[in-house]
Enzyme design. Structure first.
Site, PDB file in Angstrom:
ATOM      1  N   SER A 139       0.836  -1.193   0.000  1.00 64.22           N
ATOM      2  CA  SER A 139       0.000   0.000   0.000  1.00 64.22           C
ATOM      3  C   SER A 139       0.879   1.254   0.000  1.00 64.22           C
ATOM      4  O   SER A 139       1.728   1.406  -0.875  1.00 64.22           O
ATOM      5  CB  SER A 139      -0.961  -0.041   1.198  1.00 64.22           C
ATOM      6  OG  SER A 139      -1.940   0.949   1.097  1.00 64.22           O
ATOM      7  N   ASP A 271      -9.483  -3.637  -5.924  1.00 61.89           N
ATOM      8  CA  ASP A 271      -8.810  -2.779  -4.947  1.00 61.89           C
ATOM      9  C   ASP A 271      -9.369  -1.359  -5.005  1.00 61.89           C
ATOM     10  O   ASP A 271      -9.111  -0.626  -5.961  1.00 61.89           O
ATOM     11  CB  ASP A 271      -7.305  -2.765  -5.228  1.00 61.89           C
ATOM     12  CG  ASP A 271      -6.508  -2.088  -4.125  1.00 61.89           C
ATOM     13  OD1 ASP A 271      -7.119  -1.385  -3.287  1.00 61.89           O
ATOM     14  OD2 ASP A 271      -5.281  -2.257  -4.092  1.00 61.89           O
ATOM     15  N   HIS A 300      -6.971  -5.767  -1.109  1.00 62.21           N
ATOM     16  CA  HIS A 300      -5.895  -4.845  -0.737  1.00 62.21           C
ATOM     17  C   HIS A 300      -5.247  -5.266   0.581  1.00 62.21           C
ATOM     18  O   HIS A 300      -4.023  -5.301   0.695  1.00 62.21           O
ATOM     19  CB  HIS A 300      -6.466  -3.425  -0.622  1.00 62.21           C
ATOM     20  CG  HIS A 300      -5.436  -2.372  -0.390  1.00 62.21           C
ATOM     21  ND1 HIS A 300      -4.753  -1.747  -1.423  1.00 62.21           N
ATOM     22  CD2 HIS A 300      -4.955  -1.821   0.756  1.00 62.21           C
ATOM     23  CE1 HIS A 300      -3.909  -0.863  -0.919  1.00 62.21           C
ATOM     24  NE2 HIS A 300      -4.008  -0.885   0.401  1.00 62.21           N
TER      25      HIS A 300
END
Length: 325
Positions: A139, A271, A300
């Site tokens: 991320s 996502d 995610h």
């Protein structure tokens, strides 16, 4: 059998002072001090995991264990918390180094730029300069990874994996459109609410709530992340999140181009932080790059249920590189 092997994998927890901030480091494998280990058995490579936001390193322990096992237990796998996202328990000693004690305090260490400098400070003070690195950013950890390569291009990084990478247009993503007003305009309301609700809450109740939550999410609680309900840590996560929405806008194509041969991007099909169109755009601009689209519907937050699948992908990609170590 596989679960038994995982139980045997040693994980060492440390709390250190890095850039002036308390930092949790979880070290998978028997090596706890690479800097001062001069033995012939010292590994030549470190696999270094940089989490998303919130940066609770304890969430990544199952992933680190799986990766350590798949790389034949030959290389340490370390996970670092973000600055201000982990506080040491009262009975836990906070370790310092002479280099960190003399280091300049990092400006706004809990913000976007400060977190990047925080990771670089850790590598400077705890990892030998000649040790090869595999960076794994998840991320916003992917954004940190790219920025680390940009700021210190001489880092001995042989591969960098950017998992579900939030490296552009964060506020325009489906989740970003919801998070931006909350994190940028209403975060002080969140701070006050968090302090009023959580600060008076007894530690036993917090611990019970967290353990129940971890059970529901099927996460190991070997290192119980009490910081999940610590107002100071939540405020820092919100502060970082607000800066992400405002500053992670344009993709850094120059840095990507310069380091493309060592980068692997892994995008999700479902996502809401970096939608499929972001994958299509970067794939079109860098057709020669190792840019992958997940075919397994992994979300995610892969650390909840898909640690083994992600570890398999990375270990398989590293086979040739690790065989040369």
């Amino acid at each position: 059998m596989d679960s038994e092997l995982k139980e045997e994998i040693p994980v060492h927890e440390e709390f250190i002072l890095c850039g002036g901030a308390e930092t949790q480091v979880l070290k998978c494998g028997p090596w706890t001090d690479l800097f001062n280990d001069q033995s012939v058995k010292r590994p030549k490579l470190l696999i270094f995991i940089i989490p998303g936001n919130p940066g609770f390193s304890a969430f990544y322990v199952p992933f680190a264990k799986a990766l350590y096992s798949l790389t034949n237990r030959c290389f340490p796998v370390w996970t670092i918390s973000h600055a201000g996202h982990a506080l040491a328990p009262k009975d836990k000693k906070i370790l310092t180094t002479s280099e960190d004690s003399n280091a300049q305090e990092i400006k706004d260490i809990y913000g976007l730029n400060g977190q990047i400098e925080h990771k670089l400070a850790f590598l400077r003070t705890h990892v030998p300069k000649d040790m090869k690195l595999v960076l794994i950013g998840h991320s916003v950890g992917s954004y940190f990874t790219l920025q680390m390569l940009k700021r210190v291009p001489e880092l001995p990084v042989i591969r960098a994996f950017l998992l579900f990478p939030t490296i552009e247009r964060m506020s325009e993503s489906p989740n970003g459109r919801i998070a931006t007003p909350l994190l940028c305009w209403s975060r002080y309301v969140l701070y006050v609410t968090g302090y009023l609700l959580l600060k008076p809450c007894p530690e036993k109740i917090k611990s019970l709530l967290i353990r129940r939550g971890l059970q529901v999410m099927n996460l190991e609680n070997e290192f119980s992340p009490l910081n999940i309900l610590e107002p100071f840590c939540l405020a820092n996560a919100a502060h970082l999140g607000g800066q992400e929405m405002m500053e992670v806008v344009k993709r850094d194509d120059e840095t990507i181009r310069e380091h493309l041969c060592k980068l692997t991007f892994y995008y999700g099909t479902i996502d809401p932080w970096c939608p499929k169109e972001y994958y299509e755009d970067i794939k079109k601009d860098f057709p020669e790059g190792d840019i992958r689209l997940c075919e397994k519907n992994i979300p995610h937050a892969f650390i909840i249920h898909f640690n083994q699948e992600m570890a398999d992908m990375i270990a398989d990609s590293l086979k040739d590189d690790l065989s040369k170590m």
